[in-house]
Design an enzyme around this catalytic site. Sequence first.
Site, PDB file in Angstrom:
ATOM      1  N   GLU A 236       0.879  -1.172   0.000  1.00  0.00           N
ATOM      2  CA  GLU A 236       0.000   0.000   0.000  1.00  0.00           C
ATOM      3  C   GLU A 236       0.911   1.214   0.000  1.00  0.00           C
ATOM      4  OE1 GLU A 236      -4.013  -1.757   1.893  1.00  0.00           O
ATOM      5  OE2 GLU A 236      -2.996  -0.241   3.070  1.00  0.00           O
TER       6      GLU A 236
HETATM    7  P1  NAD Z   1       8.723   4.712   4.166  1.00  0.00           P
HETATM    8  O1  NAD Z   1       8.723   3.948   2.906  1.00  0.00           O
HETATM    9  O2  NAD Z   1       9.798   5.703   4.388  1.00  0.00           O
HETATM   10  O3  NAD Z   1       8.746   3.750   5.429  1.00  0.00           O
HETATM   11  C1  NAD Z   1       7.750   2.770   5.632  1.00  0.00           C
HETATM   12  C2  NAD Z   1       8.304   1.682   6.511  1.00  0.00           C
HETATM   13  O4  NAD Z   1       9.350   1.002   5.819  1.00  0.00           O
HETATM   14  C3  NAD Z   1       8.900   2.151   7.834  1.00  0.00           C
HETATM   15  O5  NAD Z   1       8.524   1.252   8.846  1.00  0.00           O
HETATM   16  C4  NAD Z   1      10.398   2.095   7.567  1.00  0.00           C
HETATM   17  O6  NAD Z   1      11.172   1.934   8.730  1.00  0.00           O
HETATM   18  C5  NAD Z   1      10.499   0.888   6.658  1.00  0.00           C
HETATM   19  N1  NAD Z   1      11.678   0.862   5.792  1.00  0.00           N
HETATM   20  C6  NAD Z   1      12.361   1.912   5.274  1.00  0.00           C
HETATM   21  N2  NAD Z   1      13.372   1.477   4.497  1.00  0.00           N
HETATM   22  C7  NAD Z   1      13.331   0.122   4.515  1.00  0.00           C
HETATM   23  C8  NAD Z   1      14.123  -0.905   3.918  1.00  0.00           C
HETATM   24  N3  NAD Z   1      15.168  -0.616   3.143  1.00  0.00           N
HETATM   25  N4  NAD Z   1      13.777  -2.183   4.139  1.00  0.00           N
HETATM   26  C9  NAD Z   1      12.710  -2.487   4.913  1.00  0.00           C
HETATM   27  N5  NAD Z   1      11.949  -1.573   5.546  1.00  0.00           N
HETATM   28  C10 NAD Z   1      12.253  -0.272   5.341  1.00  0.00           C
HETATM   29  O7  NAD Z   1       7.282   5.427   4.233  1.00  0.00           O
HETATM   30  P2  NAD Z   1       6.704   6.356   5.386  1.00  0.00           P
HETATM   31  O8  NAD Z   1       7.365   7.686   5.310  1.00  0.00           O
HETATM   32  O9  NAD Z   1       6.670   5.646   6.672  1.00  0.00           O
HETATM   33  O10 NAD Z   1       5.182   6.512   4.921  1.00  0.00           O
HETATM   34  C11 NAD Z   1       4.753   7.479   4.020  1.00  0.00           C
HETATM   35  C12 NAD Z   1       4.365   6.835   2.701  1.00  0.00           C
HETATM   36  O11 NAD Z   1       3.412   5.810   2.939  1.00  0.00           O
HETATM   37  C13 NAD Z   1       3.701   7.799   1.746  1.00  0.00           C
HETATM   38  O12 NAD Z   1       4.183   7.566   0.450  1.00  0.00           O
HETATM   39  C14 NAD Z   1       2.236   7.420   1.855  1.00  0.00           C
HETATM   40  O13 NAD Z   1       1.460   7.791   0.738  1.00  0.00           O
HETATM   41  C15 NAD Z   1       2.309   5.955   2.042  1.00  0.00           C
HETATM   42  N6  NAD Z   1       1.093   5.414   2.652  1.00  0.00           N
HETATM   43  C16 NAD Z   1       0.262   4.653   1.884  1.00  0.00           C
HETATM   44  C17 NAD Z   1      -0.918   4.168   2.421  1.00  0.00           C
HETATM   45  C18 NAD Z   1      -1.878   3.356   1.593  1.00  0.00           C
HETATM   46  O14 NAD Z   1      -2.810   2.808   2.163  1.00  0.00           O
HETATM   47  N7  NAD Z   1      -1.715   3.258   0.275  1.00  0.00           N
HETATM   48  C19 NAD Z   1      -1.243   4.460   3.740  1.00  0.00           C
HETATM   49  C20 NAD Z   1      -0.369   5.230   4.500  1.00  0.00           C
HETATM   50  C21 NAD Z   1       0.807   5.694   3.945  1.00  0.00           C
END
Ligand code: NAD
Length: 464
Positions: A236
Amino acid sequence: MKIRSKKIRNMQIINPATEETITSLEEDYSSTLQLKFDALNQAQPIWANKTLQERMSVIAKFSDLLEAEIEALALVLTNEVGKPLQQSRNEINGARARIKWMLSNAEKYLSDEVMVDEPGLKEIIKYEPLGVICNISAWNYPYLVGVNVFIPALLSGNAVMYKPSEYATLTGLQIEKLLKKAGIPAPVFQVAVGAKETGAALLEMNFDGYFFTGSYKTGKLIYEKVASKMVPCQLELGGKDPLYVADDVTDIAAVAVGTADGAFYNNGQSCCAVERIYVHEKYYQDYLTAFVTEVKSWKSGLPLANDTYIGPLTRKEQISVLENQVVDALNKGAKLLTGGKAIEGKGYYFEPTVLTDVTNDMLVMQEESFGPIIGIMKVKDDTEALMMMKDTDYGLTASVYTANQARAEKILAQLDAGSGYWNCCDRVSAALPWSGRKYSGIGATLSHQGLRAFTKPKGYHLRG
Ligand code: NAD
């Protein structure tokens, strides 16, 4: 990425409104994660052996605890992510509404289905749990995006390794505490504490499914990494959600107020926030006037104050993303109607920002902003609006405001997005699939599809 094999640091939890350190937490590393993973594997078959009704009663208790402890939970959430306190309460109540839908529908969609029943032959589908799943999650709505995954996963008999975002870890730990208080056997739900490296370590392990909420960039990396494991991987991800206001709306001022909320609620940090607005030339000027009046009426400030609508951004780094979008837009000919810069002083505040005379080649119309900024463009008809709306790599939601339902549906049908809205925006329903297309993700949570996303169907051919 190099995976740490021993603990080398603590993680600081910062209040984005004050920049003060709330606390520091020990991060998990590969050997502590392995212990949790082993415990999950041992406990999962026992949990799966309980009846669905037994699992449902634990989840119902969890929802009751969310209600009973809402004030304390909202405070924790506001302090670590910066969202206004009332919006934290709204989020927890929203999560309870989703759980209620899941509990009301779990028996219907998770029980055995008899497909053929004739003399000498019965054909049945049984929905078996995937096993031990890994949920790597985001910070912007930790309760909502969390319950989309771990509630149906637990209901269908899985054990869950839940990695909250490093920006919402205290909330993740509250969730774990309440699930255990509600009666989830301790080993069945484990929290992995940490940031990117902890997430990367989880990808080195062999879970039975990966469920990720976060950015496209991380999602793509996870999808590639999980592919060779041959297990389900659902994503997502972000969006660049368009909204069109046609020339037959009856109350343009009301539309402006409602859509401004769709763009700026939670400081624009919503995956389905309105990120681009196209307005028919007939109402363009009226819309802008009402929109900017609304935006200027909001109070920015400390999220614990009752009347605050715009709090700080959760992450400091997002300020430079937004500044860059403003500079890029102005350099390419946009006009700034309000806002445009960070607010000086403590906290990660950015002024609510409205840009007009934008074009689709500007960053503000292409790159996910995830902040309090919007570009508004004038269009001459539905054809031009549709062309602009289609011009994106993302496909999460799209919205059309018009007096004519058929006109809205005709436009929405031509857009490659997981959700279509007529006269509404920035909304999620537990009864409908929540799914992104293209860069916005793969698979669906919520609805009957989301309940079954954590199961493997087995077909039984029974003769006799
Ligand atoms: P992010 O991708 O920076 O981080 C998400 C998660 O991934 C965190 O727990 C982080 O620690 C982990 N992570 C980061 N790098 C990683 C790696 N290399 N390997 C494994 N895990 C890793 O995103 P964010 O800033 O937490 O969230 C914001 C984003 O999420 C926005 O793009 C938003 O649109 C999206 N989002 C989507 C939905 C949906 O339902 N489609 C809902 C909420 C947020």
